[in-house]
Scaffold this active site. Structure first.
Site, short mmCIF file in Angstrom:
data_model
loop_
_atom_site.label_atom_id
_atom_site.label_comp_id
_atom_site.label_asym_id
_atom_site.label_seq_id
_atom_site.Cartn_x
_atom_site.Cartn_y
_atom_site.Cartn_z
N PRO A 1 35.74 45.91 43.94
CA PRO A 1 34.45 46.52 43.86
C PRO A 1 34.01 46.76 42.33
O PRO A 1 34.97 46.75 41.31
CB PRO A 1 34.74 48.02 44.20
CG PRO A 1 35.99 47.72 45.18
CD PRO A 1 36.83 46.84 44.57
N GLU A 2 32.74 46.45 42.12
CA GLU A 2 32.16 46.84 40.73
C GLU A 2 32.15 48.41 40.49
O GLU A 2 32.10 49.05 41.56
CB GLU A 2 30.85 46.19 40.44
CG GLU A 2 30.74 44.75 40.99
CD GLU A 2 31.42 43.85 40.23
OE1 GLU A 2 31.12 43.61 39.12
OE2 GLU A 2 32.00 42.82 40.54
N LYS B 1 36.73 52.19 37.76
CA LYS B 1 36.96 51.87 38.98
C LYS B 1 37.99 52.60 39.73
O LYS B 1 38.48 52.46 40.54
CB LYS B 1 37.42 50.39 39.09
CG LYS B 1 36.41 49.65 38.43
CD LYS B 1 36.96 48.15 38.66
CE LYS B 1 36.08 47.14 38.04
NZ LYS B 1 36.36 45.77 38.05
N ARG C 1 40.41 34.36 37.88
CA ARG C 1 39.28 34.69 38.54
C ARG C 1 38.33 33.88 38.65
O ARG C 1 37.91 33.01 38.05
CB ARG C 1 38.59 36.14 38.08
CG ARG C 1 39.63 37.33 37.99
CD ARG C 1 39.92 38.00 39.11
NE ARG C 1 40.53 39.45 38.76
CZ ARG C 1 40.18 40.26 38.71
NH1 ARG C 1 38.94 40.45 38.74
NH2 ARG C 1 40.95 41.41 38.76
#
Length: 264
Positions: free
Chosen positions: A2-3, A51, A250
């Site tokens: 998640p951002e 985060k 990524r």
């Protein structure tokens, strides 16, 4: 993963449901804290830090969690069916008279002293959505390693906290440079920092559209997830390659025409 805006939204939901209320149920399903009981304590607040999620409870304790790739917190009303996943994926249950918060697939869940929070999150850079935001400090940290690829630097939470892989690709497109450009070669890097702040702030109050860059766009993303499809600016096919972030590679998207700089 998640951002920062989705973590902010999760903290907001948890805070709205739990803060100011006494816990009537507490179940931490991780071996180290399986015997910990928070019932009878009042939840003081739930705060995002980058985060990370920090749920502070009466008595100087903080329940620290991190969602990473698959974790999620769901809030349910009394009698509502739990739909976050099978029971064996539940790692935490915090219940009050009015709501129950259930943590699914949480890879990080620990109970710490509130006074020791800095030992857990003190390494993070300025939080893009937090009260500690300091654009000058974030820029200083980013430029401290001028030869580091921009994409890696943006994902490093020690520089500025809250950017994930989606926003990494989108921000590089907005800046018109590739994620492999050494950050020291980025023209006006302060503008990229300001854009990151605007992007997360614009999306934090819109759960269904949190990954948009322009809300009039359909689809809402410039490059992320658009491999082989035409660039929304020039029509060139968007490309995909892996890029490391210091821990693992990524998927990274870019337009070879609109974005200048090094490529794999």
């Amino acid at each position: 993963m998640p951002e920062g805006d989705s973590v902010w939204q999760a903290a907001h939901r948890l805070h709205s449901a739990l803060a100011g209320h006494t816990l009537t149920r507490s179940d931490l399903r991780v071996p180290r804290f399986a015997t910990a009981d928070l019932t009878g304590r009042t939840v003081l607040d739930v705060t995002p830090r980058g985060k990370h999620l920090l749920a502070r409870v009466e008595g100087g304790l903080t329940l620290h969690s991190h969602l990473r790739m698959d974790g999620a917190w769901k809030v349910y009303a009394p009698g509502e069916r739990w739909r976050g996943g099978p029971a064996h994926q539940i790692r935490a249950i915090l219940g009050t008279a009015d709501h129950t918060a259930v943590g699914y697939r949480l890879p990080v869940l620990e109970l710490i002293r509130t006074q020791d929070e800095e030992q857990t999150v003190g390494h993070l850079g300025p939080d893009l959505l937090g009260p500690d935001w300091n654009a000058d400090e974030a820029l200083r940290r980013l430029l401290a390693a001028p030869y580091r690829p921009l994409g890696e630097a943006l994902l490093d939470q020690r520089n500025l906290a809250g950017i994930g892989n989606v926003y990494k690709s989108e921000l590089c497109f907005i800046a018109r440079v590739t994620p492999w450009l050494p950050i020291g070669e980025l023209p006006t890097p302060e503008r990229l920092v300001a854009a990151a702040k605007r992007l997360l702030e614009a999306n934090r109050d819109h759960p269904g559209r949190r990954r948009t860059t322009l809300r009039t766009l359909t689809p809402p993303l410039y490059v992320y997830g658009r491999e082989g499809r035409p660039c929304l600016r020039c029509g060139t096919s968007v490309r995909l390659a892996e890029q490391g972030d210091g821990s693992r590679a990524r998927p990274t998207y870019w337009c070879p025409r609109c974005q200048s700089g090094q490529t794999p």
